[in-house]
Design a protein around this motif. Structure first.
Motif, mmCIF file in Angstrom:
data_model
loop_
_atom_site.group_PDB
_atom_site.id
_atom_site.type_symbol
_atom_site.label_atom_id
_atom_site.label_comp_id
_atom_site.label_asym_id
_atom_site.label_seq_id
_atom_site.Cartn_x
_atom_site.Cartn_y
_atom_site.Cartn_z
ATOM 1 N N LEU A 725 0.587 -1.559 0.169
ATOM 2 C CA LEU A 725 -0.250 0.193 0.126
ATOM 3 C C LEU A 725 1.269 0.910 0.450
ATOM 4 O O LEU A 725 0.427 2.637 -0.799
ATOM 5 N N VAL A 726 2.016 1.360 0.882
ATOM 6 C CA VAL A 726 2.798 2.420 1.204
ATOM 7 C C VAL A 726 3.782 2.690 -0.446
ATOM 8 O O VAL A 726 3.350 3.555 -0.563
ATOM 9 N N HIS A 727 4.130 1.784 -0.953
ATOM 10 C CA HIS A 727 5.083 1.414 -1.734
ATOM 11 C C HIS A 727 3.921 2.442 -3.509
ATOM 12 O O HIS A 727 4.301 2.949 -4.010
ATOM 13 N N SER A 728 2.932 1.763 -3.318
ATOM 14 C CA SER A 728 2.216 1.899 -4.538
ATOM 15 C C SER A 728 1.556 3.402 -4.116
ATOM 16 O O SER A 728 1.237 4.101 -4.922
ATOM 17 N N ILE A 729 0.908 4.365 -3.133
ATOM 18 C CA ILE A 729 0.581 5.561 -2.949
ATOM 19 C C ILE A 729 2.022 6.280 -3.339
ATOM 20 O O ILE A 729 1.976 7.127 -4.067
ATOM 21 N N LEU A 730 3.461 5.672 -2.486
ATOM 22 C CA LEU A 730 4.171 6.553 -2.992
ATOM 23 C C LEU A 730 4.644 7.206 -4.734
ATOM 24 O O LEU A 730 4.539 7.791 -5.320
ATOM 25 N N LEU A 731 4.490 5.965 -5.279
ATOM 26 C CA LEU A 731 3.977 5.932 -6.841
ATOM 27 C C LEU A 731 2.737 6.447 -6.987
ATOM 28 O O LEU A 731 3.784 7.885 -8.741
ATOM 29 N N GLU A 732 2.448 6.693 -6.950
ATOM 30 C CA GLU A 732 1.042 7.315 -7.290
ATOM 31 C C GLU A 732 0.487 8.755 -7.333
ATOM 32 O O GLU A 732 0.832 9.602 -8.303
#
Length: 882
Positions: A725-732
């Protein structure tokens, strides 16, 4: 010499002619002659006539004998021809059939009645064509049958007939018809077999060669031989070994040839090394001597295979077997193998010596009755037989006597079947699970008991409550459920430490058990206990609650320290306040909440209007669910400032994102009300995901790259894929990982330490910062600091609030700052509300501060100047110190 019969025949013929010519003259003569002379003449004529009759009879008899002889000869010839395996047809010069034997008729399915007396050879062939037993024309038949090799005709049913035609000198002809179906089938089989054998020899992966005994030259070599020798077959055939191979290799081949010739049975097997290029290869050779009809050696057939790799594999296999034997012998589980037919042991590893009570080398050939005592042997034999009959794995536990006493073993039995599908071996493993079962028993006890006080936990309490409901329902009796809150535990932990708090809980549990008069006592949570007491209600429940309050009010000595505590109690009554365990406990909790709202140390009995609080909570849950879906939750941002420069100025280094909920009816709902509700109901996952995404999105838009801190609840952290979740939000959102700070509490690690630690390390690997929130409010913060390198420690606001009023708080804050710096971690103090608190923290070296004195939680547009978005009419809400 002319036979007499012929002579007589000639005489009779002449006499008859003469008599016929002279008849008329004789009659005249007799009329004129003397009567005496006439009588003599007549008498002579009679004699002559008798002679002629006798001659005629002899001739007739001779002819009859000749005819009978001819008939016998003809019958013999006909019988001989009719018993030939070939069909025979004989024609005269006019092509008329003068003989046709029975075999011919049988071959073509004809009968004697089909053959007319004047039938010619062509007529017979036309008859066969009409009957469907001649597959070519008559002219083609004669043209092909006249050839030296003859003609083969095909008949229906797969029958084949070989016809040969022989002209006779007198113009007639003889034709033979032989059924060659079996011969042709054998020929085809022979050709097929020959082709197959040639194909096998050509394609068999083993090298095959044949050589003449006389001169040792090769007369045959198959394809495998070509590939191995790397020479063509044309080059090999006609040459000796010394003309093809190196001298050493040729010498080895010739030595093997001589050994085969000298072997009594004419066969010789060996292995020898040859040179092929720059490498040496090992060949496994088999030589056979082929002899002629005089039993003289004529050919030598050599078969050999390159076994170089096989030998390497064989060595590897042998090493593998030794390795497996070593592994089997040293695995920590007892392993035995039995013969399924008689139950005799075939194999046992070293670990099996424990249950066999003897060395493993001694058990081969023994049965269970010869190893174990009579009772155990009967049990083992019965279970072995059951496993063999079922032909499937069988697992069970049973005790076995060992040198260490009676131990509990987990035995697994597996039946191994042979190629016929019958049981051949029984493999058994025996694992000593005595210690494991004892551990599991302890764990089961721990699952239903509190690890500190050894009291039943909430799960066990609910089970006991359910059983009590069932018993009292049948007996129509009452009982009371007491929900008890221990007062002052937090203060004891803060002042004396958690070790003292733990000892206090143990003493409280013992006092409760002593006062419960046999009732069920349980620890429901950190400072909450539950009791079940029967008797007349609510009198019995009130009396027990008052007695507990009296007992707990007495001073408790712990390690020389005088500790005071008390209890607040809520009571629900069965069946008046509920008929289910959950509702009774919930109602007791509602009564406890009412008692705590009144005053610590009070006792409250559940009343129906308390349900309103529960209903309000359910309504709040529904409203929260709707608010999350409609994105009614908003984020407020509270600034964090550096305190390194003292109280003269405050440099804003970041913000903490805090969730706020403005209810359309209730107004602002405190986070302390809706955050726990979200965690309990599972709404925290959806809400937490939105908070994290929105905070990162907002921070990524700031011109000034300040830190952004976001709280992660234990439920959100442990029960979701938080790293992804954290990784995807940072990328997003495009937020730099180093600007994101995730704040966790001790609850993250308390639930599952190993998993929590692994997740923290993965998050750290993303580049985000991890801080320990509310440090000092839990039980095991120091151990967590030792296990994981947190980037920041946030001192709990309860210690900061008491600065200047409580010396212990100052000492704790000072110690935490020193501890954090010693571990190379930054320190942030929460709840800074006065200048004196800020001054103390700055003097003690606290890295950063957060609180109302620095800035309140506000919408981000109120801090546009701080984040670099300057608004024309925006006022600076953050406090400028000095």
């Amino acid at each position: 010499m002319i036979p007499a019969g012929i002579v007589l025949c000639l005489i009779a013929s002449i006499w008859a002619i003469a008599a016929s010519d002279l008849g008329a003259s004789l009659v005249g003569y007799f009329n004129a002659a003397d009567p005496g002379y006439v009588s003599d003449a007549v008498l002579g004529g009679l004699v002559a006539c008798s002679f002629l009759v006798a001659v005629g009879l002899w001739v007739v008899s001779t002819l009859r004998r000749f005819k009978r002889s001819q008939l016998r000869k003809n019958a013999f010839v006909s019988s001989a021809l009719n018993n030939l395996k070939q069909g025979v047809v004989i024609t005269n010069p006019r092509q008329r059939i003068i003989f046709l034997n029975d075999r011919y008729l049988a071959i073509y399915g004809l009968s004697r009645s089909d053959i007319s007396p004047d039938m010619t050879g062509r007529d017979l062939l036309e008859l066969r064509r009409r009957r469907g037993v001649l597959d070519i024309s008559v002219d083609e038949f004669y043209a092909q049958a006249d050839q030296p090799e003859g003609l083969i005709t095909e008949l229906p049913g797969g029958k084949s007939v070989h016809v040969k035609y022989f002209p006779l000198p007198n113009g007639g002809a003889v034709a033979t018809h032989e059924d060659c179906s079996e011969q042709r089938e054998l020929s085809r089989q022979l050709a097929s077999t020959k082709h197959f054998l040639e194909s096998v020899l050509e394609n068999v992966p083993v090298c095959v060669a044949a050589k003449s005994i006389e001169d040792g030259r090769y007369i045959f070599a198959n394809r495998a031989f070509e590939r191995f020798s790397r020479f063509s077959r044309d080059f090999i055939v006609g040459k000796r070994a010394d003309e093809i191979f190196t001298p050493d290799t040729a010498a080895s081949i010739e030595a093997a040839d001589r050994a085969a010739l000298n072997a009594p049975e004419g066969q010789f097997r060996n292995e020898f090394v040859i040179e092929r290029g720059s490498k040496k290869r090992v060949l496994a050779s088999s030589r056979v001597i082929a002899r002629n009809g005089k039993n003289e050696p004529e050919f030598l057939i050599a078969l050999f295979d390159d076994v170089t790799e096989r030998q390497v594999l064989s060595h590897e296999l042998e090493n593998t077997k030794k390795f497996l034997a070593l592994v089997v012998d040293n695995i920590p589980v007892s392993l035995t193998v039995e013969n399924a037919s008689d139950g005799r042991y075939l194999l046992a590893n070293r670990s099996a010596e424990t249950i066999l009570n003897r060395r493993r080398e001694e058990i081969a050939g023994l049965t269970a009755s010869e190893i174990f005592n009579e009772r155990e042997a009967r049990l083992i034999a019965a279970r072995d037989e059951a496993a063999i009959k079922k032909r499937r794995p069988l697992t069970e536990e049973h005790p076995i006597s060992t040198k260490d006493g009676l131990r509990l073993f987990l035995t697994r039995r597996v039946t191994v079947l042979n190629e016929a599908g019958e049981p051949q071996y029984l493999i058994k493993t025996h694992e000593d699970v005595t210690d494991r079962r004892q551990t599991e028993s302890r764990m089961a006890h721990m699952a239903y008991h509190d690890g500190l006080t050894d009291l039943p936990n909430r799960a066990a309490f609910l089970q006991a409550l359910t059983q009590m409901i069932e018993a009292c329902t049948e007996a129509e009796e009452e009982f009371a459920v007491l929900s008890i809150d221990l007062d002052g535990l937090t203060e004891v932990n803060d002042v004396f430490g958690h070790a003292t708090g733990d000892k206090l809980l143990i003493e409280v549990a013992q006092r409760m058990q002593a006062s419960a008069r046999g009732g069920v006592v349980a620890r429901l949570s950190g400072d909450e206990f539950g009791l079940i007491i029967d008797g007349k209600q609510p009198i019995a429940g009130m009396l027990l609650a008052e007695q507990l309050a009296e007992v707990m009010a007495k001073e408790i000595q712990i390690d020389g320290k005088s500790v005071h505590t008390g209890v607040t109690t809520g009571i629900s009554i069965f069946p008046h306040n509920g008929t289910e365990a959950a509702s009774l406990l919930a109602n007791a909790g509602a009564a406890l909440s009412r008692a705590k709202a009144k005053s610590r140390g009070t006792i409250s009995i559940y009343e129906p209007e308390m349900d309103q609080q529960i209903r309000d909570r359910r309504v709040l849950h529904q409203d929260l669910s709707i608010a999350i879906k409609n994105e009614e939750i908003s984020l407020y941002y509270q600034p964090q400032a550096s305190s390194r420069h003292g109280t003269g100025s405050a440099e804003i280094i970041g913000f903490e994102a805090l969730a706020r909920w403005r209810h359309p009816v209730r107004g602002f709902v405190p986070p302390s009300d809706f955050i726990p509700l979200a965690e309990e109901s599972g709404l925290i996952f959806e809400m937490g995901q939105w908070i994290l995404r929105e905070a990162c999105r907002e921070a990524a838009s700031w011109p000034v790259p300040l830190q952004i801190a976001v709280n992660l609840s234990p439920a959100q952290f442990m029960h979701g894929d938080v790293v992804s979740l954290v990784h995807s939000i940072l990328l997003e959102t495009g937020l730099a990982p180093g600007r994101l700070e995730l704040e966790i509490t001790e609850g993250v690690l308390i639930e599952d330490f190993d998993r929590g630690l692994a997740l923290l390390r993965r998050l750290k690997g993303l580049g985000v910062r991890i801080s320990m929130d509310d440090f000092g409010s839990g039980y095991s913060s120091l151990s967590y600091l030792q296990a994981f390198p947190f980037d920041k420690i946030k001192i709990d606001r309860t210690f900061v609030m008491n600065l200047g009023r409580n010396p212990q708080s100052a000492a704790i804050v000072r110690a935490v700052i020193g501890l954090g710096h010693g571990l190379e971690m930054s320190i942030v103090a929460e709840g800074v509300e006065t200048e004196e608190q800020l001054k103390f923290l700055a003097e003690e070296g606290c890295d950063a501060v957060q609180g109302y004195f620095i800035g309140k939680p506000l919408p981000v547009d109120q801090y546009d100047t701080l984040v670099g978005r300057v608004a024309a009419d925006a006022a600076e809400p953050a406090r400028k110190i000095g």
